[in-house]
Motif scaffolding. Sequence first.
Motif, PDB file in Angstrom:
ATOM      1  N   ASP A  38       0.056   0.454  -0.269  1.00 39.35           N
ATOM      2  CA  ASP A  38      -0.880  -0.613  -0.610  1.00 39.35           C
ATOM      3  C   ASP A  38      -2.002  -0.054  -1.487  1.00 39.35           C
ATOM      4  N   ASP A  39      -2.348  -0.793  -2.529  1.00 34.20           N
ATOM      5  CA  ASP A  39      -3.391  -0.361  -3.474  1.00 34.20           C
ATOM      6  C   ASP A  39      -4.670   0.085  -2.775  1.00 34.20           C
ATOM      7  N   ALA A  40      -5.073  -0.617  -1.742  1.00 36.48           N
ATOM      8  CA  ALA A  40      -6.331  -0.318  -1.067  1.00 36.48           C
ATOM      9  C   ALA A  40      -6.334   1.048  -0.394  1.00 36.48           C
ATOM     10  N   LEU A  41      -5.160   1.632  -0.175  1.00 36.66           N
ATOM     11  CA  LEU A  41      -5.075   2.914   0.532  1.00 36.66           C
ATOM     12  C   LEU A  41      -4.778   4.092  -0.377  1.00 36.66           C
ATOM     13  N   ARG A  42      -4.554   3.847  -1.654  1.00 41.08           N
ATOM     14  CA  ARG A  42      -4.230   4.955  -2.549  1.00 41.08           C
ATOM     15  C   ARG A  42      -5.400   5.923  -2.617  1.00 41.08           C
ATOM     16  N   GLY A  43      -5.065   7.197  -2.638  1.00 36.39           N
ATOM     17  CA  GLY A  43      -6.089   8.233  -2.686  1.00 36.39           C
ATOM     18  C   GLY A  43      -6.595   8.675  -1.323  1.00 36.39           C
ATOM     19  N   GLN A  44      -6.053   8.115  -0.245  1.00 40.43           N
ATOM     20  CA  GLN A  44      -6.490   8.480   1.108  1.00 40.43           C
ATOM     21  C   GLN A  44      -5.512   9.421   1.810  1.00 40.43           C
ATOM     22  N   GLY A  45      -4.474   9.854   1.107  1.00 38.24           N
ATOM     23  CA  GLY A  45      -3.536  10.800   1.694  1.00 38.24           C
ATOM     24  C   GLY A  45      -2.330  10.169   2.360  1.00 38.24           C
ATOM     25  N   VAL A  46      -2.230   8.845   2.326  1.00 44.76           N
ATOM     26  CA  VAL A  46      -1.114   8.154   2.978  1.00 44.76           C
ATOM     27  C   VAL A  46       0.214   8.541   2.328  1.00 44.76           C
ATOM     28  N   GLY A  47       0.277   8.517   1.005  1.00 48.74           N
ATOM     29  CA  GLY A  47       1.510   8.877   0.303  1.00 48.74           C
ATOM     30  C   GLY A  47       1.938  10.302   0.620  1.00 48.74           C
ATOM     31  N   ALA A  48       0.992  11.216   0.632  1.00 45.21           N
ATOM     32  CA  ALA A  48       1.312  12.615   0.946  1.00 45.21           C
ATOM     33  C   ALA A  48       1.840  12.749   2.376  1.00 45.21           C
ATOM     34  N   LEU A  49       1.256  12.015   3.304  1.00 45.47           N
ATOM     35  CA  LEU A  49       1.745  12.047   4.691  1.00 45.47           C
ATOM     36  C   LEU A  49       3.194  11.558   4.758  1.00 45.47           C
ATOM     37  N   MET A  50       3.493  10.481   4.034  1.00 53.49           N
ATOM     38  CA  MET A  50       4.849   9.933   4.045  1.00 53.49           C
ATOM     39  C   MET A  50       5.853  10.919   3.463  1.00 53.49           C
ATOM     40  N   ILE A  51       5.516  11.499   2.329  1.00 52.57           N
ATOM     41  CA  ILE A  51       6.447  12.419   1.675  1.00 52.57           C
ATOM     42  C   ILE A  51       6.636  13.673   2.520  1.00 52.57           C
ATOM     43  N   GLN A  52       5.571  14.185   3.103  1.00 51.77           N
ATOM     44  CA  GLN A  52       5.703  15.372   3.953  1.00 51.77           C
ATOM     45  C   GLN A  52       6.568  15.064   5.170  1.00 51.77           C
ATOM     46  N   TRP A  53       6.416  13.873   5.752  1.00 49.38           N
ATOM     47  CA  TRP A  53       7.245  13.473   6.877  1.00 49.38           C
ATOM     48  C   TRP A  53       8.707  13.424   6.444  1.00 49.38           C
ATOM     49  N   ALA A  54       8.982  12.839   5.263  1.00 51.00           N
ATOM     50  CA  ALA A  54      10.355  12.764   4.759  1.00 51.00           C
ATOM     51  C   ALA A  54      10.935  14.163   4.546  1.00 51.00           C
ATOM     52  N   ILE A  55      10.134  15.065   4.004  1.00 55.49           N
ATOM     53  CA  ILE A  55      10.584  16.445   3.797  1.00 55.49           C
ATOM     54  C   ILE A  55      10.910  17.102   5.138  1.00 55.49           C
TER      55      ILE A  55
END
Length: 156
Positions: A97-114
């Motif tokens: 979601d646009d409102a959450l970009r830059g808060q580390g959410v994407g990095a958390l998701m990708i690290q979890w997937a890895i």
Amino acid sequence: MTADVDSGTFSLRRATKADLPRILALLMDDQLGATRENLDDLAPYERAFEMIDGDPAHLLVVGELDGEVVATFQLSYLPGLSRRGSLRAQIEAVRVDDALRGQGVGALMIQWAIDQARGRGCSLVQLTTDKSRAAAHRFYERLGFVASHEGMKLTL
């Protein structure tokens, strides 16, 4: 996986069919998705969800912030003969979601997937991102991904 971010508590879980409208809204919330998706007929999306959900080689994930779906991605496991017959993981359709970009959410998701891929014995995690998404390219490079191949697609 649960983590605190600026806006609250973020967690990941397997998507359910009830999440489908919110997942589709996330997919449509950019210039590329807005032109590719059409919500006039949900039947194709429902069929796709059933196939993904019914196949252990695929996992559709949603991210929740304090109980509200705010992110999604798909993780697929692909067997192959190359790399000594190893399994590889494919990450697709990453949206936050646009409102959450830059808060580390994407990095958390990708690290979890890895971490999931590593746990399944994968030798490689791969993803594609549209050439027009320069910010996404920088994001994935910061996480250690390398633009090592040129991808090609044929629309049918």
